[in-house]
Write an enzyme that holds these catalytic residues in place. Structure first.
Site, PDB file in Angstrom:
ATOM      1  N   GLY A  12       5.226  -0.654   1.379  1.00  0.00           N
ATOM      2  CA  GLY A  12       4.959   0.097   2.615  1.00  0.00           C
ATOM      3  C   GLY A  12       4.574  -0.807   3.758  1.00  0.00           C
ATOM      4  N   ALA A  13       5.376  -1.846   3.988  1.00  0.00           N
ATOM      5  CA  ALA A  13       4.990  -2.865   4.986  1.00  0.00           C
ATOM      6  C   ALA A  13       5.787  -2.758   6.286  1.00  0.00           C
ATOM      7  CB  ALA A  13       5.131  -4.260   4.371  1.00  0.00           C
ATOM      8  N   SER A  14       6.376  -1.577   6.544  1.00  0.00           N
ATOM      9  CA  SER A  14       7.135  -1.424   7.789  1.00  0.00           C
ATOM     10  C   SER A  14       6.228  -1.149   8.985  1.00  0.00           C
ATOM     11  CB  SER A  14       8.161  -0.297   7.639  1.00  0.00           C
ATOM     12  OG  SER A  14       7.515   0.917   7.321  1.00  0.00           O
ATOM     13  N   ASN A  90       0.256  -0.891  -1.348  1.00  0.00           N
ATOM     14  CA  ASN A  90      -0.271  -0.297  -0.115  1.00  0.00           C
ATOM     15  C   ASN A  90       0.393   1.021   0.268  1.00  0.00           C
ATOM     16  OD1 ASN A  90      -1.319  -0.422   2.868  1.00  0.00           O
ATOM     17  ND2 ASN A  90       0.923  -0.390   3.049  1.00  0.00           N
ATOM     18  N   TYR A 155      -4.929  13.961  -1.641  1.00  0.00           N
ATOM     19  CA  TYR A 155      -5.075  12.552  -1.256  1.00  0.00           C
ATOM     20  C   TYR A 155      -6.293  11.920  -1.945  1.00  0.00           C
ATOM     21  CZ  TYR A 155      -5.376   8.587   2.043  1.00  0.00           C
ATOM     22  OH  TYR A 155      -5.431   7.338   2.610  1.00  0.00           O
ATOM     23  N   LYS A 159      -6.223   8.827  -4.613  1.00  0.00           N
ATOM     24  CA  LYS A 159      -6.910   7.562  -4.322  1.00  0.00           C
ATOM     25  C   LYS A 159      -8.025   7.275  -5.333  1.00  0.00           C
ATOM     26  CE  LYS A 159      -4.508   6.311  -0.711  1.00  0.00           C
ATOM     27  NZ  LYS A 159      -3.657   5.114  -0.776  1.00  0.00           N
ATOM     28  N   ILE A 188      -9.075   3.857   9.872  1.00  0.00           N
ATOM     29  CA  ILE A 188      -8.347   2.713  10.434  1.00  0.00           C
ATOM     30  C   ILE A 188      -7.322   3.204  11.460  1.00  0.00           C
ATOM     31  CG2 ILE A 188      -7.011   0.636   9.860  1.00  0.00           C
ATOM     32  CD1 ILE A 188      -9.790   0.780   8.435  1.00  0.00           C
TER      33      ILE A 188
END
Ligand code: NAD
Length: 251
Positions: A12-14, A90, A155, A159, A188
């Site tokens: 998920g690094a886009s 991630n 969620y 997690k 964040i």
């Protein structure tokens, strides 16, 4: 700054925390495999930034919720770039709603991406690390796994599951010299939280002892630390990166 010639895969690094982590690892000398699922342009941008800063990077398309897709991803990365030294799990999504109204589909999709997705990539990625008896793994959870949050039953469950999964894997993989840790971000500033209204953002920010939202870079630096030789005696840990938001919550 620490240098490494190893290969790091970031799922998920886009964009967001994944992109910031991929860039931070590039600056620390890793060759970075940038995983994405739909946003090819975002992934290319991440790759371009890493290459512009002098490291090696390539984009790999894969849906982490697919067991076979995760196996193919790890195979493709190692074939193209070399053996995996670091793994950052991630990729994650939200499908918020109150429990009483939460659809089965929203429950299943969040568990499939956030929890099964970590299992999938951790399983295939760690197999290769076990053969070489070295490796560093970090999964991205959330402080709401510890505190709970209204409208996020799926969620929070996913997690919290990640924390249990990491603790079991840390025990299993310790004999191969592999560490497995969790980073639990607070609030964040990314696209994931960008949809919140100004009022909600103000209320959440007011609850943060350090008085500001976190940046993706705040989280990236904590992940990079846990992947570094400085953290070689830390495994099964949950590192909160939340400006103090969850002080007092049990890990
Ligand atoms: P984001 O939505 O900006 O990025 C999430 C990334 O995951 C995107 O690149 C997306 O394409 C990718 N992704 C989604 N589904 C995928 C799939 N099936 N396969 C592969 N990739 C997939 O979110 P972010 O804020 O950068 O979040 C990154 C991680 O941090 C997530 O796991 C999230 O749950 C966690 N987190 C975020 C916050 C926050 O406040 N932003 C707080 C705590 C935890």
């Amino acid at each position: 700054m620490m240098q490494s010639s190893g290969v790091a895969l970031v799922t998920g690094a886009s964009r967001g925390i994944g992109r910031a982590t991929a860039c931070e690892l590039g600056r620390r000398g890793y060759a970075v495999a940038v995983n994405y699922v739909g946003d090819e342009q975002g992934a290319s941008e991440t790759v371009e930034r890493i290459v512009a800063e002098g490291s090696r990077a390539m984009a790999f398309r894969a849906d982490v919720s697919s067991h076979d897709g995760a196996r193919d991803l790890v195979e493709a990365v190692e074939k193209a770039m070399g053996p995996l030294e670091a793994l950052v799990l991630n990729a994650g999504i939200t499908r918020d709603g109150l429990l009483a109204r939460m659809s089965e589909e929203d429950w299943d999709r969040v568990i499939d991406v956030n929890l099964k997705g970590v299992y999938n990539v951790l399983k295939w990625g760690s197999r290769s690390m076990m053969r070489r008896k070295s490796g560093r793994i970090v999964a991205v959870s959330s402080v709401v796994a510890l505190t709970g949050n209204v409208g996020q039953a799926n969620y929070c469950a996913s997690k919290a599951g990640v924390i249990g999964l990491v603790r079991a894997s840390a025990r299993e993989l310790s004999r191969y010299g592999i560490t497995v840790n969790v980073v639990a971000p607070g609030f964040i500033d990314t696209d994931m939280t960008g949809a919140l209204t100004g009022e909600v953002r103000d209320r959440l920010t007011a609850a943060i002892p350090l008085g500001r939202m976190g940046t993706p870079e705040d989280v990236a630096k904590a992940i990079a630390f846990l992947l570094s030789p400085d953290a070689s005696y830390i495994t099964g840990e949950v590192l909160r990166v939340d400006g103090g938001m969850s002080i007092g919550a049990h890990t």
